[in-house]
Write a protein that holds these residues in place. Sequence first.
Motif, PDB file in Angstrom:
ATOM      1  N   PHE A 130      -8.134  -4.726   8.674  1.00  0.00           N
ATOM      2  CA  PHE A 130      -8.683  -3.879   7.611  1.00  0.00           C
ATOM      3  C   PHE A 130      -8.392  -4.517   6.260  1.00  0.00           C
ATOM      4  O   PHE A 130      -7.227  -4.654   5.870  1.00  0.00           O
ATOM      5  N   GLU A 133     -12.384  -3.123   0.931  1.00  0.00           N
ATOM      6  CA  GLU A 133     -12.611  -1.680   0.821  1.00  0.00           C
ATOM      7  C   GLU A 133     -11.988  -0.900   1.981  1.00  0.00           C
ATOM      8  O   GLU A 133     -11.737   0.297   1.860  1.00  0.00           O
ATOM      9  N   LYS A 134     -11.737  -1.558   3.105  1.00  0.00           N
ATOM     10  CA  LYS A 134     -11.150  -0.882   4.269  1.00  0.00           C
ATOM     11  C   LYS A 134      -9.622  -0.950   4.254  1.00  0.00           C
ATOM     12  O   LYS A 134      -8.977  -0.346   5.129  1.00  0.00           O
ATOM     13  N   GLY A 136      -6.006  -0.043   3.815  1.00  0.00           N
ATOM     14  CA  GLY A 136      -5.392   1.278   3.733  1.00  0.00           C
ATOM     15  C   GLY A 136      -5.920   2.274   4.743  1.00  0.00           C
ATOM     16  O   GLY A 136      -5.424   3.403   4.815  1.00  0.00           O
ATOM     17  N   GLN A 137      -6.905   1.871   5.564  1.00  0.00           N
ATOM     18  CA  GLN A 137      -7.498   2.802   6.524  1.00  0.00           C
ATOM     19  C   GLN A 137      -6.992   2.591   7.954  1.00  0.00           C
ATOM     20  O   GLN A 137      -7.369   3.340   8.861  1.00  0.00           O
ATOM     21  N   GLU A 140      -5.063   5.585   9.704  1.00  0.00           N
ATOM     22  CA  GLU A 140      -6.006   6.666  10.003  1.00  0.00           C
ATOM     23  C   GLU A 140      -6.853   6.316  11.222  1.00  0.00           C
ATOM     24  O   GLU A 140      -7.095   7.165  12.097  1.00  0.00           O
ATOM     25  N   ALA A 141      -7.312   5.057  11.272  1.00  0.00           N
ATOM     26  CA  ALA A 141      -8.140   4.625  12.407  1.00  0.00           C
ATOM     27  C   ALA A 141      -7.351   4.671  13.715  1.00  0.00           C
ATOM     28  O   ALA A 141      -7.852   5.158  14.737  1.00  0.00           O
ATOM     29  N   LYS A 170       1.354   0.343   3.691  1.00  0.00           N
ATOM     30  CA  LYS A 170       0.172   0.050   4.495  1.00  0.00           C
ATOM     31  C   LYS A 170       0.583  -0.670   5.782  1.00  0.00           C
ATOM     32  O   LYS A 170       1.688  -1.205   5.901  1.00  0.00           O
ATOM     33  N   GLU A 187      -3.506  -5.012   8.377  1.00  0.00           N
ATOM     34  CA  GLU A 187      -4.147  -4.911   7.076  1.00  0.00           C
ATOM     35  C   GLU A 187      -3.689  -6.077   6.199  1.00  0.00           C
ATOM     36  O   GLU A 187      -2.597  -6.625   6.397  1.00  0.00           O
ATOM     37  N   LYS A 235     -16.758   5.754  11.107  1.00  0.00           N
ATOM     38  CA  LYS A 235     -16.549   5.873   9.666  1.00  0.00           C
ATOM     39  C   LYS A 235     -15.792   4.689   9.073  1.00  0.00           C
ATOM     40  O   LYS A 235     -15.774   4.515   7.854  1.00  0.00           O
ATOM     41  N   PHE A 236     -15.200   3.855   9.926  1.00  0.00           N
ATOM     42  CA  PHE A 236     -14.497   2.667   9.440  1.00  0.00           C
ATOM     43  C   PHE A 236     -15.401   1.431   9.450  1.00  0.00           C
ATOM     44  O   PHE A 236     -14.993   0.362   9.020  1.00  0.00           O
TER      45      PHE A 236
END
Length: 284
Positions: A130, A133-134, A136-137, A140-141, A170, A187, A235-236
Amino acid sequence: MKEQKITPFLWFDAQANEAATFYTSVFPNSNIESTNPLVTVFQLNNLECNALNGGPIFKFTNAISLFIKSNNSDEIDAIWNNLKQNGTILMDLDEYPWSKKYGWVNDKYGLSWQLFLDGDPLQIVPTLLFVDEKFGQAEEAITFYSSLFSDSEIHFISKFDGGNPNAAGKVEFAEFTMANQKFIAMESPMEHHFDFNEAFSFVINCKDQEEVDYYWNAFLQNGGQESQCGWLKDKFGISWQIIPEILPQLMNDKNPEKVAQVTQAMMQMKKIDCEKLQEAYNNK
């Protein structure tokens, strides 16, 4: 829900069988299971993969790689020497603070591999990165995927410390299982200018329409995007194919006219409709 099989699906430009032949020559316990003009199915050290002759539309990026772990240094060297031929080395195979031997390379087809000297026998693990823009996600994923599939577990999550304020908290490295299959997530706070795309997707093989509906609806939550022929993006931005077992059964029929009818029906669909596939097969 029953235990699912999640299969890496790799997009090539008319090189699917060639690539599968190469990969199965590199790894032990590997073989080609089936091939046709469109898809080659192969095993890499017991990890099932599909290779598609999809054309030049999509190219691999470093957002999804295959992470090779092995406790055999000579095995790591041999795999590295094969994968780097006519490829692009991103990080030399060398000693780093996190490993006595690690390397990152894109092979001659553009597929990304990370090699890591580890304490366990050879494993090949799909890895999600990630960035941009991704960034930090990842956590959640991981949480979302683990809640979606049975036989899932988050094994550990290592996070960046305060030494890098832009990355603190992160996910630096995480291991988890989905449907009893290992995955890695990482990440990076640096600029990379790549993202997930359809070149590396995952197939979920479903028993029936109920399972198709379950996964299709779950992945579309909170910003997922449906595409054609059973494809969607969550959504990712990661691509999935939600495929009922009836589809390959009908597509492998020996009657080419019936296969054409099923194919034509499938091409009109976004989410796969099992009943309409059967009606097309029966020519109703």
